[in-house]
Design a protein around this motif. Structure first.
Motif: not given
Ligand SMILES: Nc1ncnc2c1ncn2[C@@H]1O[C@H](COP(=O)(O)OP(=O)(O)OP(=O)(O)O)[C@@H](O)[C@H]1O
Ligand SMILES: Nc1ncnc2c1ncn2[C@@H]1O[C@H](COP(=O)(O)OP(=O)(O)O)[C@@H](O)[C@H]1O
Ligand code: SF4
Ligand code: SF4
Ligand SMILES: [Mg+2]
Ligand SMILES: [Mg+2]
Lengths: 346, 330
Positions: B244-256, B301-304, B306-310, B323-329
């Motif tokens: 109902e509330a997917p946050r990662h762009p990939y998860t959203r893509g899968l649902l769409n 730019d931030i995604c390019r 920095r390494p894969q966020p935790a 990185w674009r979702e709250a909490g990307g560290t």
């Protein structure tokens, strides 16, 4: 443009494929040592026509005869009786070189991409194979074509040098599609071709198949158990049950005014979650085993599982009758059931 | 106690040059008794390899480089080959994605199911045959009494997959790993098989690790969902939250990208399905940065830089690596 276009009969210029009363029976042993031979009635009198450039969908349960129908059309399953008229010519009895010549116009993409590929040959060679066999183009033209086909199905050129086990399932199915496209066929059978693919790749492949259809006026026979895909992808849909077509119509008709109780069962299983689906499941979803396709009894094939069955259904096989010009149903109760279904829908 | 606990699992493959390339990176999750956890992702993301690692049936050239796999507290990676064999089929069993590769073409399906029953339950002769027929019925094989004597090639693809499920159920496992169990099945049976898995769970308290690429299809069935991309878990959480509330762009893509069946409505003229462009990066082509970068419409730019966020918690029982979702560290 294919040479076959000129062969099409002027009376039905529109129909690339015209299947008439197709029967495929497989022997299934004897009833006792001196008894008569039993037969699996895999396909039992199926007729349909497919217009060039359109997609004809076949849905139905496992074992209902979808693949066998398609394989018979491609002359890859033995035809017991009936006609398969392809581009104006009955190909049911062709053999030898006329059959080989015909084969390049008819290609198939199978359900299981792993067994469809040769594990010991490189991907590029397998796509090239139909070109080599049919003598299409020069050596370098074939290599070029292989690269183009790989790109068209979304694989990098390096993929040509890899073996099937080095690909994931989805990538293998792309190879199969590239191979089917290689001889530039008129008709492609997609037998559950996207069912084993993950949804992301499935979307890409469906978009790709549509684009290829637009560009090359390809005709598809599209076998799938996914009603969501069938509803959007197919122009015409046939519902099969135990070797018979029980309902057929344009996708628009079939999914807005389904008539056969078995079609309703399929719809109940595919409806999106929610109260409507729960009600549909309760009323229409059939339970239990489909009966054996070996020597089926007379009467409607669906009778053992049909919630609407009456006495007549056990004795008499319903014929596939038109209930309007683009919609056919094989059910004795089609007209009285239609009203009940309308009530349920509203 | 949790049934299965996977802790920082890393799996690599030795490539043609003899170098190790990552297949699964730092995968951690747990499965409680009787729960259903779904492992979702595209082809090539490492779902099957995760399953095979758990079973310790990885193909040659694949190695578990670090991490722990605990089944009821027992460290599977420290067990001998013999101990693992006795565990498979009984404590955990697996339904394989390609049924033809897992069935022996030379034996009837009845013999193959009976073999499992003999091995794990000491059933023999007519008792094993009766139970084999019962299991074939459970998985909706028509004419089970006759089909028990059929060879795999005499069955349609759908039926072969159901034989596989019958075999996996035969040993009454505590953990059933089901790798795309219904992909080859038609919708009616798919609904029945999902009901069947749920029933089995009720009866035996077995947990199910369900592997699928169809996020929508398992939403109802799964308690928790892990979304895997290129060997990394990029979103995890309670099933309803993910769907109902997917946050990662990939998860959203899968649902769409799934064409949904609509009832009582004529289909619209074909409009291309929403697709996630490109493909999963192959092994050895996965850098330190976000693995989804090349396909992501939101990449910045931030995604390019920095390494894969935790995989960061963003709410109760919901974590995401972006990185674009709250909490990307990091
Ligand atoms: N070579 C064969 N010999 C005997 N029976 C066969 C043969 N091929 C198919 N059958 C039987 O014919 C029937 C129809 O098979 P077919 O493979 O066409 O079904 P299907 O609708 O494509 O099923 P699925 O979706 O599971 O692949 C089944 O009962 C099957 O067991
Ligand atoms: N035997 C193999 N040799 C080389 N690469 C492989 C082999 N098997 C799988 N792979 C690769 O491993 C990755 C993960 O595969 P897999 O676990 O099968 O994914 P999934 O099950 O999600 O489809 C993919 O990139 C795939 O191409
Ligand atoms: S003919 Fe009778 S048994 Fe067959 S589908 Fe119609 S109502 Fe049911
Ligand atoms: S980190 Fe950036 S590139 Fe990766 S998924 Fe999030 S937005 Fe897209
Ligand atoms: Mg089939
Ligand atoms: Mg897999």
């Amino acid at each position: 443009m294919s040479v076959l276009d000129t062969a099409a009969s002027p009376a039905a210029p529109d129909h690339l494929l015209d299947v008439n009363d197709l029967v495929v029976h497989f022997p299934a042993g004897r009833q006792g040592p001196f008894g008569k031979t039993s037969f699996v009635h895999a396909v039992d009198g199926v007729s349909f026509r497919v217009r060039r450039g359109t997609t004809f969908g076949i849905v139905g349960e496992s074992g209902s005869g979808k693949s066998t129908t398609a394989l018979a059309v491609l002359r890859l399953a033995p035809i017991t009786s009936g006609q398969v008229v392809f581009a104006g010519r009955d190909i049911a009895d062709l053999s030898g070189s006329p059959l080989r010549e015909m084969r390049k116009h008819l290609q198939i993409v199978f359900q299981d991409p792993f067994s469809a590929l040769n594990p010991r040959r490189r991907a590029g060679d397998q796509i090239r194979e139909p070109l080599d066999l049919l003598g299409i183009g020069s050596g370098s033209e074939r290599d070029d074509r292989v690269r183009k086909l790989l790109a068209e199905v979304g694989l990098p050129p390096q993929a040509a040098d890899l073996f099937p086990h080095q690909f994931s399932g989805g990538q293998r199915q792309r190879l199969c599609i590239a191979r089917a496209l290689a001889p530039e066929p008129d008709l492609i059978v997609c037998d559950e071709a996207v069912s084993a693919l993950d949804v992301a790749i499935q979307a890409q492949i469906l978009n790709l198949l549509k684009r290829l259809q637009r560009e090359r006026r390809l005709t598809y026979m599209f076998i799938s158990h996914d009603l969501g895909v069938v509803q959007q992808f197919c122009d015409e849909v046939a519902v099969m049950y135990l070797g018979k077509i029980v309902e057929q119509g344009s996708a628009a008709k079939l999914f807005t005014a389904p008539c056969h109780p078995y079609t309703w069962s399929l719809i109940a299983a595919a409806a999106p979650p929610g109260p409507v689906r729960d009600a549909l499941k309760q009323r229409h979803l059939v339970k239990g085993d489909p009966p054996s396709p070996v020597d089926p009894p007379p009467g409607c094939r669906f009778v053992q599982r049909c919630p609407a069955a009456v006495d007549r259904c056990r004795q008499q096989l319903p014929s596939l009758d038109a209930i309007d010009p683009s919609h056919y149903v094989a059910c004795h109760r089609a007209s009285d059931l239609a009203e009940t279904f309308i009530q349920i829908r509203s | 106690m949790t049934l299965l606990e996977v802790d920082s699992l890393n799996v690599s493959m030795r490539n043609a040059e003899g170098h190790l390339v990552s297949v699964i990176e730092n995968l951690s999750f747990s499965v409680a008794h009787g729960q259903t956890t779904a492992l979702v992702g595209e082809s090539g993301c490492g779902k099957s390899m995760t399953a095979l690692a758990l079973m310790r049936l990885l193909p040659e050239d694949f190695v578990i480089t670090s991490g722990r796999i605990l089944l009821e507290g027992r460290d599977l990676l420290s067990l001998s080959a013999k101990e693992m064999r006795s565990l498979r089929g009984r404590a955990m069993s697996m339904i394989f994605q390609e049924p033809m590769t897992a069935l022996n073409p030379l034996f009837t399906v009845g013999d193959q199911i009976a073999e499992v029953l003999r091995w794990h339950q000491g059933l023999g002769g007519s008792a094993a045959r009766e139970r084999a027929i019962a299991l074939l019925r459970v998985v909706q094989i028509p004419a089970a009494e006759q089909r028990v004597d059929a060879y795999p090639h005499q069955l349609s693809g759908g039926m072969r997959q159901r034989v596989m499920i019958a075999m996996a159920l035969a040993g009454r496992p505590k953990l059933l790993i089901a790798d795309e169990p219904t992909t080859a099945l038609d919708v009616t049976v798919q609904a029945q098989i999902f009901d069947l898995l749920a029933e089995l769970q009720q009866e035996t308290g077995a947990a199910v690790l369900l592997i699928t690429h169809d996020l929508g299809a398992v939403a109802e069935l799964a308690d928790e969902i892990l979304v895997l991309y290129a060997g990394r878990c990029i979103e995890a959480g309670v099933s309803a939250d993910i769907v109902e509330a997917p946050r990662h762009p990939y998860t959203r893509g899968l649902l769409n990208c799934v064409p949904h069946f609509t009832l009582g409505r004529a289909p619209k003229p074909w409009v291309d399905l929403g697709e996630i462009p490109g493909m999963v990066p192959p092994l050895g082509a996965r850098g330190a940065d976000c693995a989804f970068l090349a396909r992501c419409a939101l990449a910045a730019d931030i995604c390019r830089s920095r390494p894969q966020p935790a995989l960061d918690p963003i709410g109760p029982g919901h974590a995401v690596s972006c990185w674009r979702e709250a909490g990307g560290t990091t």
